[in-house]
Design a protein around this motif. Sequence first.
Motif, short mmCIF file in Angstrom:
data_model
loop_
_atom_site.label_atom_id
_atom_site.label_comp_id
_atom_site.label_asym_id
_atom_site.label_seq_id
_atom_site.Cartn_x
_atom_site.Cartn_y
_atom_site.Cartn_z
N PRO A 280 -2.14 -5.45 -0.26
CA PRO A 280 -3.09 -5.57 -1.38
C PRO A 280 -3.15 -6.99 -1.92
O PRO A 280 -2.15 -7.71 -1.87
N SER A 281 -4.30 -7.35 -2.44
CA SER A 281 -4.42 -8.68 -3.08
C SER A 281 -3.86 -8.56 -4.50
O SER A 281 -3.73 -7.45 -5.01
N GLU B 295 -18.61 -1.51 0.65
CA GLU B 295 -17.16 -1.47 0.49
C GLU B 295 -16.70 -0.04 0.11
O GLU B 295 -15.71 0.46 0.60
N TRP C 196 0.83 -1.22 0.00
CA TRP C 196 0.00 0.00 0.00
C TRP C 196 0.85 1.25 0.00
O TRP C 196 0.53 2.24 -0.65
N GLY D 155 -10.99 -9.57 -3.88
CA GLY D 155 -10.78 -8.14 -3.61
C GLY D 155 -10.93 -7.26 -4.84
O GLY D 155 -10.32 -6.19 -4.91
N LYS D 156 -11.75 -7.68 -5.78
CA LYS D 156 -11.93 -6.89 -7.00
C LYS D 156 -12.60 -5.55 -6.69
O LYS D 156 -12.31 -4.55 -7.33
N THR D 157 -13.50 -5.54 -5.69
CA THR D 157 -14.23 -4.30 -5.40
C THR D 157 -13.25 -3.17 -5.06
O THR D 157 -13.30 -2.10 -5.67
N ALA D 158 -12.34 -3.43 -4.12
CA ALA D 158 -11.38 -2.38 -3.75
C ALA D 158 -10.48 -2.05 -4.94
O ALA D 158 -10.07 -0.91 -5.11
N LEU E 14 -25.15 -7.67 -4.92
CA LEU E 14 -23.78 -7.26 -5.24
C LEU E 14 -23.65 -5.74 -5.19
O LEU E 14 -22.67 -5.19 -4.68
N GLN F 150 -23.37 -4.77 -1.68
CA GLN F 150 -22.03 -5.16 -1.16
C GLN F 150 -20.98 -4.13 -1.60
O GLN F 150 -20.15 -3.71 -0.81
N GLU G 98 -10.74 -14.40 -9.29
CA GLU G 98 -11.74 -15.24 -8.64
C GLU G 98 -12.66 -14.41 -7.75
O GLU G 98 -12.28 -13.31 -7.34
N THR G 99 -13.78 -14.98 -7.41
CA THR G 99 -14.65 -14.25 -6.49
C THR G 99 -14.01 -14.22 -5.09
O THR G 99 -13.33 -15.15 -4.69
N GLY G 100 -14.20 -13.08 -4.42
CA GLY G 100 -13.62 -12.91 -3.10
C GLY G 100 -12.16 -12.54 -3.13
O GLY G 100 -11.47 -12.58 -2.11
N ARG H 4 -16.83 2.45 2.99
CA ARG H 4 -15.67 2.24 3.88
C ARG H 4 -14.51 3.18 3.51
O ARG H 4 -13.84 3.72 4.37
N LYS I 112 -4.16 -5.35 5.25
CA LYS I 112 -2.72 -5.25 5.55
C LYS I 112 -1.91 -5.10 4.27
O LYS I 112 -1.04 -4.26 4.17
N LEU J 22 -15.15 -12.81 -13.94
CA LEU J 22 -14.68 -14.05 -13.32
C LEU J 22 -13.87 -14.85 -14.34
O LEU J 22 -14.21 -14.85 -15.52
N1 LIG Z 1 -6.39 -6.38 0.48
C1 LIG Z 1 -7.28 -6.93 1.26
N2 LIG Z 1 -6.94 -7.34 2.49
C2 LIG Z 1 -7.87 -7.92 3.30
N3 LIG Z 1 -9.18 -8.12 2.99
C3 LIG Z 1 -9.56 -7.73 1.78
C4 LIG Z 1 -8.65 -7.11 0.84
N4 LIG Z 1 -9.33 -6.83 -0.29
C5 LIG Z 1 -10.60 -7.25 -0.09
N5 LIG Z 1 -10.73 -7.78 1.14
C6 LIG Z 1 -11.96 -8.35 1.71
O1 LIG Z 1 -12.21 -9.58 1.04
C7 LIG Z 1 -13.61 -9.77 0.88
C8 LIG Z 1 -13.92 -10.02 -0.59
O2 LIG Z 1 -13.61 -8.89 -1.34
P1 LIG Z 1 -14.50 -8.42 -2.56
O3 LIG Z 1 -15.94 -8.47 -2.23
O4 LIG Z 1 -13.93 -7.14 -3.03
O5 LIG Z 1 -14.13 -9.57 -3.59
P2 LIG Z 1 -14.66 -9.69 -5.03
O6 LIG Z 1 -13.55 -10.26 -5.82
O7 LIG Z 1 -15.25 -8.41 -5.47
O8 LIG Z 1 -15.75 -10.79 -4.82
P3 LIG Z 1 -17.08 -10.98 -5.65
O9 LIG Z 1 -16.65 -11.54 -6.95
O10 LIG Z 1 -17.86 -11.93 -4.80
O11 LIG Z 1 -17.71 -9.63 -5.76
C9 LIG Z 1 -14.30 -8.51 1.41
O12 LIG Z 1 -14.79 -8.78 2.68
C10 LIG Z 1 -13.20 -7.47 1.49
O13 LIG Z 1 -13.42 -6.58 2.53
#
Ligand SMILES: Nc1ncnc2c1ncn2[C@@H]1O[C@H](COP(=O)(O)OP(=O)(O)OP(=O)(O)O)[C@@H](O)[C@H]1O
Length: 439
Positions: free
Chosen positions: A243-244, A315, A222, A269-272, A308, A311, A265-267, A318, A241, A426
Amino acid sequence: MNPVFLSKSERGKLAIQRREEEASDRDRGRDPDRCTRDRERERENETRSRERTRNEKRAEREREKELDAIKEQYFGFKKPKKRVIKPSEKFRFSFDWENTEDTSRHMNALYQNPHEARILFGRGFRAGMDRGEQKKLAARIEKEIRAEIRKKEGVEERPEEAAVQRQKEAAADLYDAFDMRMDRHWSEKKLEEMTERDWRIFREDYNISYNGSKLPRPMRNWVESKLSPELLKAVERAGYKSPSPIQMASIPLGLQQRDVIGIAETGSGKTAAFVLPMLTYITRLPPMNEDNEAEGPYAVVMAPTRELAQQIEEETVRFTHYLGIKVVSIVGGQSIEEQGFKLRQGCEVVIATPGRLLDCLERRYAVLNQCNYVVLAEADRMIDMGFEPQVVGVLDAMPSSNMKPENEDEELDEKRIYQTTICSVLPCHLLLSGLLGSA
Ligand SMILES: Nc1ncnc2c1ncn2[C@@H]1O[C@H](COP(=O)(O)OP(=O)(O)OP(=O)(O)O)[C@@H](O)[C@H]1O
């Protein structure tokens, strides 16, 4: 043998039989032609059977020939080539000569300076040769070529050109000891110490791969990202802590206002990964107030489902904590009038499902006159669910004045605003319809 009594009728029968046998014996003796006819008939039969066998064999041969012809037609046939003896093989001359007999050097000076393949302006390497030396040579050649061009055009070297050249020479001097060094792992190095090789290992470690031109380096953590202190504080507050991988790869791209299709993949961290560059983009724009809020939001995020969208809203909120950016969500199942009211009060970001957003646009509850940033979350799913017309309808409502240059290799002006599209997808759904192409 004991005598057997025969009745009169039996005796008569026997007498008749005997007479008949005698008559037939006599007839045979009297007809000599009959044997000859029999023999001829036998011979004829034999000839006919031989003829039949011959015909059968001929037919068999013809069938085989036909089969060979079919095979040849479909499988090809290699005719044995007739070896032709070339004249050079027939008459071999010996071209041995003494070095002193070679006059080419006297005829043309070019032979004294054999030309080496030059790597254009320091790009690329030749295999099997010292890379550092090649870099130094390339820098020297580039310097000479530039000097020659300047001389021809009669212009002086500008100080910034000289500085760039010096930098290149210094980099070439350093290269040998620098790039090939394998003393420490990339995680122990400072950003400026990272070599090409380190970046390669880093990308492999996180399974990051790109497709595109002029790509910025991924961010390792970061602190090295170019996010604002407010956003970094928000990231820390969210407890992220490090970045993904999708965030490492796509945040630097998003910060350059590049269009991105992020596949993860889902979960993961694509949203951030798309929200943080979007918020950075918004902070560069004038704050939302009475003067501009009637022109609509600065950015739109579309998601295929209400869940979604909600969700993503959570995010996003935040990260807006220290920025004072307002986020409104426009999804089905809630009062459209109420949503229209919220929109009229002004917001920087709208997070919506495509159908409801288009509805709002058509009813004039929403406008997108100053929206140049669009995020299509799970774009593949939106298309699968048949939302393409609605998504296209929303995109059409955005201004078309800030399009990027057609040539994607062209540098983007950091100070300008460009229409930017970020898609998240995805990995299992890589074949999207033409929508992404036009995005
Ligand atoms: N860098 C990070 N460190 C820790 N937690 C994270 C990080 N990035 C995202 N997360 C957490 O991981 C979870 C999944 O993230 P997010 O919803 O962005 O995934 P996604 O890829 O968008 O999933 P989906 O495809 O289901 O939308 C969330 O709870 C988010 O707060």
